[in-house]
Each structure stands twice: as structure tokens, then as C-alpha cells.
Design a protein around this motif. Sequence first.
Motif, PDB file in Angstrom:
ATOM      1  N   HIS A  32       0.797  -1.229   0.000  1.00  0.00           N
ATOM      2  CA  HIS A  32       0.000   0.000   0.000  1.00  0.00           C
ATOM      3  C   HIS A  32       0.828   1.277   0.000  1.00  0.00           C
ATOM      4  N   GLY A  33       2.145   1.168   0.169  1.00  0.00           N
ATOM      5  CA  GLY A  33       2.955   2.369   0.230  1.00  0.00           C
ATOM      6  C   GLY A  33       2.686   3.170   1.492  1.00  0.00           C
ATOM      7  N   THR A  34       3.171   4.392   1.508  1.00  0.00           N
ATOM      8  CA  THR A  34       2.994   5.246   2.682  1.00  0.00           C
ATOM      9  C   THR A  34       2.216   6.526   2.391  1.00  0.00           C
ATOM     10  N   ASP A  35       1.930   6.777   1.137  1.00  0.00           N
ATOM     11  CA  ASP A  35       1.191   8.000   0.804  1.00  0.00           C
ATOM     12  C   ASP A  35       0.069   7.706  -0.194  1.00  0.00           C
ATOM     13  N   GLY A  36      -0.432   6.475  -0.167  1.00  0.00           N
ATOM     14  CA  GLY A  36      -1.520   6.090  -1.055  1.00  0.00           C
ATOM     15  C   GLY A  36      -2.868   6.202  -0.383  1.00  0.00           C
ATOM     16  N   PRO A  37      -3.869   5.535  -0.917  1.00  0.00           N
ATOM     17  CA  PRO A  37      -5.222   5.628  -0.352  1.00  0.00           C
ATOM     18  C   PRO A  37      -5.332   5.118   1.081  1.00  0.00           C
TER      19      PRO A  37
END
Length: 407
Positions: A32-37
Amino acid sequence: MTAPSDRRLDLVVFGATSFVGQILCRHLVDRHGTDGPLRWAIAGRSAAKLDQVAAATGADVERIVVDAADAAGLQDLAESTRVVVSTVGPYALYGSALVGAVAAAGTDYCDLTGEPQWMRRMIDAHSAAAEASGARIVHAAGFDSIPPDLGVWYPQERAIEAWDEPCSAIEMRVEAMKGGASGGTIASMLNLLEEAAADPQLRKQLQDPYLLAPPDHRSGPSQPDVLRPTRDAAGRWLGPFVMAGVNTRVVQRTHALLGRPWGREFRYQEAMDLGTGPLGAAKATGLAAGTATIVGLGALGPTRRLLARALPKPGEGPSPEAQERGWWDVRFTGTTADGHAIETQVTGDRDPGYGSTAKMLGETAVAFLDLDPAEVPGGFWTTATAFGDRLVERLEAHAGLRFSVLR
């Protein structure tokens, strides 16, 4: 109190600095990454250690400093997010206040506990609050006990599709696994043995296959546990599986929550498959003797303390390379009342207790975000009753699991 849908965070990893917590953070970053939804944060009792985890795992997200004993801080945490996933164990020592907080706040929650005595306490203490607030609480969302819980759900659904009847009995066999032990798991085991040694009533409860069932379903037929070397009808030698004491209880809770659709006489058994012939018999005998020895030593204070010093400590566990090399394979054989038979398999691609568990736990936590409150209201659920085939699909797509019908 802010409604869950309006909260600033979707997910908080409580215990991000733990051994499994760090693996979980890596999985969430990869997925999910760190700056996604997905709006997520990491939480623990040390700001400095949270910073270290963020640097080591890439989880450069909001840090929340809170201790497992800080009731007010835990309540604030619970009210800030839609979901909490906890890796802070032994849960019987450090997990109770958080469950009370999420149950009161209407916050969804999952963990990786394998402590049935604590699960029973939480169910009895907080079910009413969770039902009132809308919190969905799912214990045992790692290798204990997703493979057996969904592993039984899966052939039951296939049997009903094929023959319009469920399996009245299912046997799970651990075909093979490769992985190491972490200090957190050992600490939970030793704490359970300490509690049981001091409480005769708890020792009796732990023998009850319906320990985790709702109050009106805490009885039923005797269950066929494998506690000593046993030879099955096919001539294969079986030995005790160390986690059967929690897994079988979770499966029976699932059956009860569903309204016992598999029949009031449904039976479920778990064991290690150790092969045939003299070698299989020797392995089964050795496993049973070793298990009994560890339990016996753990029941005595002086030897339990020696074990605690000799075995891995909390925060210790398999190396990343060992986790990558790990894997597991469990099989389920079910039979229906009319004589139909089905055999299924569930496999995982990492060390079962850590690399694989972290991915299962992460997918369960995120799955809450798509769970309709009208379909699954507040209360204590299992992975099968809360998610069913939807979680099977997520685990196959993102966690390295495979569910298949062999015959």
C-alpha cells in the motif's frame, strides 16, 4: 466519539516494533505504500524504536506513542482509526486493555494470538460492548488459526456445492513445514503454562473443545484429539500438533457462529503426518515425548524459568533469509454423511509463524475496510465467519497462500 467512517486513519499497527510487527510493516509498505489511499500509522511505547522501525521497513507514516497499559492513550488510539492490528504479546499480559478500548470505540481489530484462555476472557468480557458499538473483533489471524479455520471452511463450501451436504468430519494433517520459533511465541506459550499450573479450573477449561464457542454452544460430541503416537486407517503414523489446542477451538467457534450447519455431530481433528513404517513410528513417538517433556518442564516454576533463559527471547526470531526459505503444507480430508470424500490443500510460501503470518495478518486487517456492517455486525468473529471466501481470495492474491482441491 467520531464515527469510524469519519476517522482520520484507516489502520494502526500496534506493536510495530515487535518481531512480527516489523515484518507486517514491510508487507504494508509493499502492498500500500505510505502515501496512497490507505491512511495508516504505527504505534508502540517508544518513539525512538518507532523511528528505527520506520527507517528499517520504509514505514515512514505517523507514529503514535502509547503503552499497552495506558487506558486513556489506548482509547484515544482506538477512536482515531477504523482498524487496529496488534502484535503485542503475550496477549494475556499486554493485550486486554486494547481489546476493551476497541470494543468500546466501535473499532475493528485483529491479532495473531494463539492463547485460547485469553481469547475466552475477551469474548466473555467484551462481547456485549462490541455488539453495541459495532466493533468486529477477530483473534488468531495468523498461522494460528487462518489455515485451519479457512482450511475447514473451504472444503465445506466445496462439498455443499458438489453434493448439497457438508462434511460431518474433517481431519487436518500437517504434511510439512519449515520455519523457526520466535521469542514472542515462546513467551506466550510459557505464560499459558504458568497460568495453567496455578489454576486447576483453567487446566480443565483448556481441555474443552468448545472453550471458545458462544455460551449457548459450549457443549457437543467428544472430539478426536491426537495426543500420543497414533496409526491411522491408511497406516500412517500421527503425532500431536502443538497448535491443535487453539486451532480446533477456533474451528468449533466458527461452526457455532454459523449455527452449526455442518451438523451437531461434526468432528474435527488435527495432527502431524509423520509417515509410515518404523521411521514414522519413531518420529511420532519422539514428537509425543518431546511435546510432553516441554509441557511438563513448563508447568514447573524453576524449569520454566530455565526454559525462558535458554530459548529465544521476545524480539528474536528467524532471519529474513530463513523466513524467505520457509514454507508450509497442510491437508484436509473430509467425509459426508452419505460417504462422499474430499481432500484439499492449503500452502504458504514463507516461514509459517512469521513471514507468512505477517502477510495473513496484514490482509485480514485491510479486509475489514471493505466489510459491510450490515452483513457482519459488531461482535467477536473468526476469519471464516467474518470474511469467508473473500479472505481466501485476498490471501491467494497477496499473501502467498494457495487453496486447492486435490480430489
